[in-house]
Design a protein around this motif. Structure first.
Motif, PDB file in Angstrom:
ATOM      1  N   LEU A  25      -1.590  -3.423  33.501  1.00  0.00           N
ATOM      2  CA  LEU A  25      -1.277  -1.995  33.451  1.00  0.00           C
ATOM      3  C   LEU A  25       0.096  -1.719  34.058  1.00  0.00           C
ATOM      4  N   ARG A  26       0.381  -2.306  35.199  1.00  0.00           N
ATOM      5  CA  ARG A  26       1.679  -2.062  35.842  1.00  0.00           C
ATOM      6  C   ARG A  26       2.831  -2.620  34.997  1.00  0.00           C
ATOM      7  N   ALA A  27       2.600  -3.752  34.333  1.00  0.00           N
ATOM      8  CA  ALA A  27       3.618  -4.300  33.434  1.00  0.00           C
ATOM      9  C   ALA A  27       3.840  -3.373  32.247  1.00  0.00           C
ATOM     10  N   ALA A  28       2.768  -2.774  31.757  1.00  0.00           N
ATOM     11  CA  ALA A  28       2.896  -1.829  30.644  1.00  0.00           C
ATOM     12  C   ALA A  28       3.654  -0.580  31.073  1.00  0.00           C
ATOM     13  N   ILE A  29       3.387  -0.090  32.277  1.00  0.00           N
ATOM     14  CA  ILE A  29       4.116   1.068  32.807  1.00  0.00           C
ATOM     15  C   ILE A  29       5.611   0.766  32.859  1.00  0.00           C
ATOM     16  N   PHE A  30       5.955  -0.399  33.398  1.00  0.00           N
ATOM     17  CA  PHE A  30       7.363  -0.790  33.495  1.00  0.00           C
ATOM     18  C   PHE A  30       7.994  -0.900  32.107  1.00  0.00           C
ATOM     19  N   THR A  31       7.259  -1.513  31.168  1.00  0.00           N
ATOM     20  CA  THR A  31       7.760  -1.663  29.800  1.00  0.00           C
ATOM     21  C   THR A  31       7.990  -0.315  29.148  1.00  0.00           C
ATOM     22  N   ALA A  55       5.038   4.318  24.037  1.00  0.00           N
ATOM     23  CA  ALA A  55       3.791   4.813  24.632  1.00  0.00           C
ATOM     24  C   ALA A  55       2.823   3.658  24.865  1.00  0.00           C
ATOM     25  N   ILE A  56       1.809   3.916  25.696  1.00  0.00           N
ATOM     26  CA  ILE A  56       0.763   2.939  25.993  1.00  0.00           C
ATOM     27  C   ILE A  56      -0.557   3.413  25.393  1.00  0.00           C
ATOM     28  N   GLN A  57      -1.186   2.561  24.602  1.00  0.00           N
ATOM     29  CA  GLN A  57      -2.589   2.759  24.242  1.00  0.00           C
ATOM     30  C   GLN A  57      -3.406   1.792  25.084  1.00  0.00           C
ATOM     31  N   CYS A  58      -4.421   2.308  25.780  1.00  0.00           N
ATOM     32  CA  CYS A  58      -5.174   1.471  26.721  1.00  0.00           C
ATOM     33  C   CYS A  58      -6.678   1.583  26.490  1.00  0.00           C
ATOM     34  N   HIS A  59      -7.299   0.481  26.083  1.00  0.00           N
ATOM     35  CA  HIS A  59      -8.762   0.366  25.980  1.00  0.00           C
ATOM     36  C   HIS A  59      -9.346   0.625  27.368  1.00  0.00           C
ATOM     37  N   THR A  60     -10.068   1.724  27.497  1.00  0.00           N
ATOM     38  CA  THR A  60     -10.537   2.182  28.809  1.00  0.00           C
ATOM     39  C   THR A  60     -11.957   2.713  28.662  1.00  0.00           C
ATOM     40  N   SER A 116       0.807  -1.225   0.000  1.00  0.00           N
ATOM     41  CA  SER A 116       0.000   0.000   0.000  1.00  0.00           C
ATOM     42  C   SER A 116       0.837   1.271   0.000  1.00  0.00           C
ATOM     43  N   GLY A 117       2.061   1.184   0.515  1.00  0.00           N
ATOM     44  CA  GLY A 117       2.872   2.388   0.692  1.00  0.00           C
ATOM     45  C   GLY A 117       2.545   3.146   1.960  1.00  0.00           C
ATOM     46  N   LEU A 118       1.607   2.635   2.759  1.00  0.00           N
ATOM     47  CA  LEU A 118       1.306   3.250   4.052  1.00  0.00           C
ATOM     48  C   LEU A 118       2.320   2.798   5.099  1.00  0.00           C
ATOM     49  N   HIS A 119       2.587   3.665   6.059  1.00  0.00           N
ATOM     50  CA  HIS A 119       3.373   3.279   7.221  1.00  0.00           C
ATOM     51  C   HIS A 119       2.437   2.557   8.193  1.00  0.00           C
ATOM     52  N   MET A 120       2.730   1.305   8.503  1.00  0.00           N
ATOM     53  CA  MET A 120       1.902   0.508   9.397  1.00  0.00           C
ATOM     54  C   MET A 120       2.638   0.323  10.720  1.00  0.00           C
ATOM     55  N   ILE A 121       1.901   0.460  11.811  1.00  0.00           N
ATOM     56  CA  ILE A 121       2.486   0.335  13.152  1.00  0.00           C
ATOM     57  C   ILE A 121       1.742  -0.752  13.919  1.00  0.00           C
ATOM     58  N   THR A 122       2.493  -1.654  14.562  1.00  0.00           N
ATOM     59  CA  THR A 122       1.904  -2.683  15.402  1.00  0.00           C
ATOM     60  C   THR A 122       2.383  -2.512  16.840  1.00  0.00           C
ATOM     61  N   ASN A 123       2.044  -3.454  17.703  1.00  0.00           N
ATOM     62  CA  ASN A 123       2.245  -3.257  19.139  1.00  0.00           C
ATOM     63  C   ASN A 123       2.789  -4.492  19.829  1.00  0.00           C
ATOM     64  N   PRO A 127       7.580  -3.652  17.614  1.00  0.00           N
ATOM     65  CA  PRO A 127       6.371  -2.925  17.988  1.00  0.00           C
ATOM     66  C   PRO A 127       6.643  -1.438  18.144  1.00  0.00           C
ATOM     67  N   GLY A 128       5.622  -0.617  17.800  1.00  0.00           N
ATOM     68  CA  GLY A 128       5.763   0.818  17.916  1.00  0.00           C
ATOM     69  C   GLY A 128       5.130   1.401  19.159  1.00  0.00           C
ATOM     70  N   TYR A 129       4.452   0.567  19.938  1.00  0.00           N
ATOM     71  CA  TYR A 129       3.811   1.021  21.174  1.00  0.00           C
ATOM     72  C   TYR A 129       3.322  -0.201  21.937  1.00  0.00           C
ATOM     73  N   ILE A 130       2.727   0.033  23.098  1.00  0.00           N
ATOM     74  CA  ILE A 130       2.185  -1.019  23.958  1.00  0.00           C
ATOM     75  C   ILE A 130       0.668  -0.916  23.940  1.00  0.00           C
ATOM     76  N   LYS A 131      -0.027  -2.023  23.655  1.00  0.00           N
ATOM     77  CA  LYS A 131      -1.492  -2.005  23.637  1.00  0.00           C
ATOM     78  C   LYS A 131      -2.020  -2.924  24.734  1.00  0.00           C
ATOM     79  N   ILE A 132      -2.808  -2.350  25.638  1.00  0.00           N
ATOM     80  CA  ILE A 132      -3.433  -3.126  26.707  1.00  0.00           C
ATOM     81  C   ILE A 132      -4.899  -2.723  26.817  1.00  0.00           C
ATOM     82  N   ALA A 133      -5.584  -3.339  27.770  1.00  0.00           N
ATOM     83  CA  ALA A 133      -6.991  -3.017  28.024  1.00  0.00           C
ATOM     84  C   ALA A 133      -7.254  -3.101  29.522  1.00  0.00           C
TER      85      ALA A 133
END
Length: 305
Positions: free
Chosen positions: A152-158, A165-170, A84-91, A131-137
């Motif tokens: 959440l605490r594991a994501a903070i440490f990571t 950065a952290i993206q969090c389903h909240t 596609s030529g798009l920049h794709m980011i995963t987690n 990965p370009g970030y951390i994804k949790i819920a």
């Protein structure tokens, strides 16, 4: 810099960013989803036209938000980026019950963080993708339960160890406030935390408080039929002084594992072709809207080291 599935990009290269979308999702309980459960060639063939349409609409960067065990597939994302030529980011990261493998419930904070730190430093499996970030819920309700607090605490440490950065389903203001208190007591910079689905908060005092403390508010359900109420919400957030912490996306797509041809695939381009022009016509500032899909998401998602 942003870490994509192919390499690092700067702010100019990132351009317009969709900060919360999905290519592939499999809601399979017990964390048992594997690539054997879907046809990767079919996924690529069906999603690629939607991404090409998105690129035509002016978007340059697509953040895929399915974590491991819920549909993360770095091989598919790498193919889609190349085609596609798009920049794709995963987690890196995990979701929530009941979509967690059994070991997560027994693992310690450090054991979970070690998995994610290893992926951040060495890549995901043999894919060569980082990965370009951390994804949790977090769970729904009024307080964070034991398992999701551990995640959440594991994501903070990571995040502290990797600069991701952290993206969090909240869902809801109470859970967002509880997460904020945990981060505050951990000495964690809330500028590294994105409240995913912030539109669920519905409490403008909370929006103002958390934005003032640095948290990013992701308004990510902007779909056809919702435009009027989203313009109203965004105007209220600007009026409340939270405008500099706003991110815009759609939380759409996607190929659903187990459904014929992935089920109902929805396009990705409407935010740019339909919503933003509508929002400008209805009084929102064009320059500010541009920042919500360029500078704001870049600042929220960029690696700090």
């Amino acid at each position: 810099m942003l870490q994509t599935v192919i390499g690092n990009i700067d702010e100019q290269q990132a351009g317009k960013i969709l900060v919360h979308e999905h290519v592939l999702v499999g809601f399979v309980e017990g964390g048992t989803l594997t690539p054997a459960d879907y046809d990767s060639e079919e996924v690529v063939a069906l999603i690629l036209p939607l991404l090409l349409k998105l690129k035509e609409a002016g978007c340059s960067t697509f953040v895929d938000c399915a974590p491991e065990y819920l549909g993360r597939d770095p091989y598919i994302l790498k193919q889609l980026a190349e085609k596609s030529g798009l920049h794709m980011i995963t987690n890196t990261g995990f979701y929530k019950s009941p979509y967690l493998p059994s070991f997560v419930y027994q693992a310690s904070i450090k054991e979970l963080a070690d998995i994610w730190i290893r992926e951040a430093r060495d890549g995901i499996g043999e894919s060569g993708v980082h990965p370009g970030y951390i994804k949790i819920a977090l769970n729904d309700g009024t307080a964070i339960d034991e398992t999701q607090e551990k995640i959440l605490r594991a994501a903070i440490f990571t995040s502290m160890e990797t600069g991701l950065a952290i993206q969090c389903h909240t869902i809801g203001a109470d859970i967002a406030l509880h997460a904020n208190e945990i981060m505050k007591h951990s000495g964690f910079n809330r500028e590294r935390f994105i409240w995913v689905h912030a539109q669920s908060g519905k409490d403008h005092k909370v929006y103002r408080k958390l934005a003032n403390e640095g948290m990013w508010l992701s308004i990510d359900s902007i779909l056809p039929g919702t435009y009027e109420r989203h313009v109203e919400l965004l105007q209220e957030l600007v009026d409340d002084g939270a405008g500099e912490q706003i991110l815009l996306s759609q939380d759409t797509g996607w190929y659903t594992v187990g459904k014929e041809k992935g089920g109902n695939l929805r396009p990705y381009h409407h935010l740019f072709t339909d919503f933003i022009p509508f929002a400008i016509e209805n009084g929102l500032d064009a320059q500010w809207l541009e920042q919500c899909v360029t500078r704001h998401p870049f600042q929220a998602m960029r690696k700090r080291f």
